[in-house]
Design a protein around this motif. Structure first.
Motif, PDB file in Angstrom:
ATOM      1  N   MET A   1       0.872  -1.184  -0.013  1.00  0.00           N
ATOM      2  CA  MET A   1       0.215   0.107   0.136  1.00  0.00           C
ATOM      3  C   MET A   1       0.956   1.192   0.177  1.00  0.00           C
ATOM      4  SD  MET A   1      -2.470   1.502   2.832  1.00  0.00           S
ATOM      5  CE  MET A   1      -3.474   0.017   3.256  1.00  0.00           C
ATOM      6  N   SER A   2       0.627   2.181  -0.664  1.00  0.00           N
ATOM      7  CA  SER A   2       1.484   3.498  -0.775  1.00  0.00           C
ATOM      8  C   SER A   2       0.648   4.597  -0.128  1.00  0.00           C
ATOM      9  CB  SER A   2       1.610   3.821  -2.139  1.00  0.00           C
ATOM     10  OG  SER A   2       0.350   3.948  -3.120  1.00  0.00           O
ATOM     11  N   THR A   3       1.401   5.399   0.466  1.00  0.00           N
ATOM     12  CA  THR A   3       0.822   6.755   1.128  1.00  0.00           C
ATOM     13  C   THR A   3       0.765   7.851   0.122  1.00  0.00           C
ATOM     14  OG1 THR A   3       1.904   5.977   3.106  1.00  0.00           O
ATOM     15  CG2 THR A   3       1.245   8.274   3.011  1.00  0.00           C
ATOM     16  N   LEU A   4      -0.539   8.206  -0.013  1.00  0.00           N
ATOM     17  CA  LEU A   4      -0.605   9.408  -0.889  1.00  0.00           C
ATOM     18  C   LEU A   4      -0.019  10.739  -0.295  1.00  0.00           C
ATOM     19  CD1 LEU A   4      -4.206   8.602  -2.442  1.00  0.00           C
ATOM     20  CD2 LEU A   4      -1.668   8.286  -3.665  1.00  0.00           C
ATOM     21  N   VAL A   5      -0.482  10.842   0.767  1.00  0.00           N
ATOM     22  CA  VAL A   5      -0.232  12.342   1.611  1.00  0.00           C
ATOM     23  C   VAL A   5       0.022  11.910   3.064  1.00  0.00           C
ATOM     24  CG1 VAL A   5      -1.485  13.778   0.215  1.00  0.00           C
ATOM     25  CG2 VAL A   5      -2.792  12.775   2.170  1.00  0.00           C
ATOM     26  N   GLY A   6       0.821  13.020   3.602  1.00  0.00           N
ATOM     27  CA  GLY A   6       0.796  12.784   5.186  1.00  0.00           C
ATOM     28  C   GLY A   6       0.336  14.102   5.918  1.00  0.00           C
ATOM     29  N   TRP A   7      -0.016  14.083   7.209  1.00  0.00           N
ATOM     30  CA  TRP A   7      -0.254  15.210   7.690  1.00  0.00           C
ATOM     31  C   TRP A   7       0.815  15.416   8.743  1.00  0.00           C
ATOM     32  CZ3 TRP A   7      -6.300  14.268   9.011  1.00  0.00           C
ATOM     33  CH2 TRP A   7      -6.696  14.302   7.885  1.00  0.00           C
ATOM     34  N   HIS A   8       1.274  16.612   9.119  1.00  0.00           N
ATOM     35  CA  HIS A   8       2.040  16.927  10.153  1.00  0.00           C
ATOM     36  C   HIS A   8       1.244  17.761  11.303  1.00  0.00           C
ATOM     37  CE1 HIS A   8       6.058  17.610  11.940  1.00  0.00           C
ATOM     38  NE2 HIS A   8       5.532  18.798  12.271  1.00  0.00           N
ATOM     39  N   VAL A   9       1.239  17.147  12.559  1.00  0.00           N
ATOM     40  CA  VAL A   9       0.556  17.656  13.584  1.00  0.00           C
ATOM     41  C   VAL A   9       1.734  18.075  14.642  1.00  0.00           C
ATOM     42  CG1 VAL A   9      -1.251  17.194  15.400  1.00  0.00           C
ATOM     43  CG2 VAL A   9      -1.350  16.296  13.086  1.00  0.00           C
ATOM     44  N   GLU A  10       1.531  19.385  15.096  1.00  0.00           N
ATOM     45  CA  GLU A  10       2.297  19.847  16.293  1.00  0.00           C
ATOM     46  C   GLU A  10       1.548  20.180  17.458  1.00  0.00           C
ATOM     47  OE1 GLU A  10       4.849  22.815  15.179  1.00  0.00           O
ATOM     48  OE2 GLU A  10       5.383  21.991  13.161  1.00  0.00           O
ATOM     49  N   LEU A  11       2.120  19.782  18.718  1.00  0.00           N
ATOM     50  CA  LEU A  11       1.047  20.097  19.920  1.00  0.00           C
ATOM     51  C   LEU A  11       2.350  20.683  20.725  1.00  0.00           C
ATOM     52  CD1 LEU A  11      -0.944  17.269  20.830  1.00  0.00           C
ATOM     53  CD2 LEU A  11      -1.679  19.437  20.314  1.00  0.00           C
ATOM     54  N   GLU A  12       2.084  21.887  21.449  1.00  0.00           N
ATOM     55  CA  GLU A  12       2.914  22.702  22.119  1.00  0.00           C
ATOM     56  C   GLU A  12       2.008  22.980  23.383  1.00  0.00           C
ATOM     57  OE1 GLU A  12       4.562  26.986  22.024  1.00  0.00           O
ATOM     58  OE2 GLU A  12       5.837  25.701  20.528  1.00  0.00           O
ATOM     59  N   PHE A  13       2.616  22.777  24.602  1.00  0.00           N
ATOM     60  CA  PHE A  13       2.187  22.978  26.018  1.00  0.00           C
ATOM     61  C   PHE A  13       2.760  24.069  26.677  1.00  0.00           C
ATOM     62  CE2 PHE A  13       1.597  18.485  24.584  1.00  0.00           C
ATOM     63  CZ  PHE A  13       0.114  18.345  24.889  1.00  0.00           C
ATOM     64  N   THR A  14       1.966  24.573  27.580  1.00  0.00           N
ATOM     65  CA  THR A  14       2.426  25.818  28.377  1.00  0.00           C
ATOM     66  C   THR A  14       1.704  25.374  29.706  1.00  0.00           C
ATOM     67  OG1 THR A  14       0.570  27.370  27.693  1.00  0.00           O
ATOM     68  CG2 THR A  14       2.788  27.625  26.876  1.00  0.00           C
ATOM     69  N   GLU A  15       2.319  25.786  30.755  1.00  0.00           N
ATOM     70  CA  GLU A  15       1.596  25.544  32.169  1.00  0.00           C
ATOM     71  C   GLU A  15       1.937  26.891  33.041  1.00  0.00           C
ATOM     72  OE1 GLU A  15       1.123  22.655  36.153  1.00  0.00           O
ATOM     73  OE2 GLU A  15       2.785  22.249  34.555  1.00  0.00           O
ATOM     74  N   GLU A  16       0.885  27.240  33.399  1.00  0.00           N
ATOM     75  CA  GLU A  16       0.886  28.766  34.097  1.00  0.00           C
ATOM     76  C   GLU A  16       0.122  28.585  35.540  1.00  0.00           C
ATOM     77  OE1 GLU A  16       0.371  32.421  32.562  1.00  0.00           O
ATOM     78  OE2 GLU A  16       0.983  31.596  30.544  1.00  0.00           O
TER      79      GLU A  16
END
Length: 90
Positions: A1-16
């Protein structure tokens, strides 16, 4: 199976203090980007568990992204078909 596209997901966290924030970004195959935020508040009587706050805030940000992506998909369906599509309910 070939991959047509990919998604890049970023998560960044802060705590106060008792508040954890998450900023989410997804880059889609069409070059568009979507951004969302999520928050979690720790009750003063709860023990500090940074990981739990991150999971809740991150999940809320990802839920917002999912909603935005569904809306984008339905808009594209409507434009391509000339008909009104019906979003799925959770």
């Amino acid at each position: 199976m070939s991959t047509l596209v990919g998604w890049h997901v970023e998560l960044e966290f802060t705590e106060e203090g008792d508040r954890t924030g998450a900023a989410a970004l997804v880059r889609l195959g069409d070059g568009s980007e979507m951004r969302a935020r999520g928050y979690a508040m720790r009750h003063p009587s709860d023990p500090e568990q940074l990981r739990v706050g991150e999971e809740i805030a991150g999940a809320r940000a990802l839920m917002d992204l999912a909603s935005q992506m569904l809306q984008k998909a339905h808009t594209e369906i409507d434009q391509a078909t000339g008909r009104h599509s019906h979003p799925l309910n959770r």
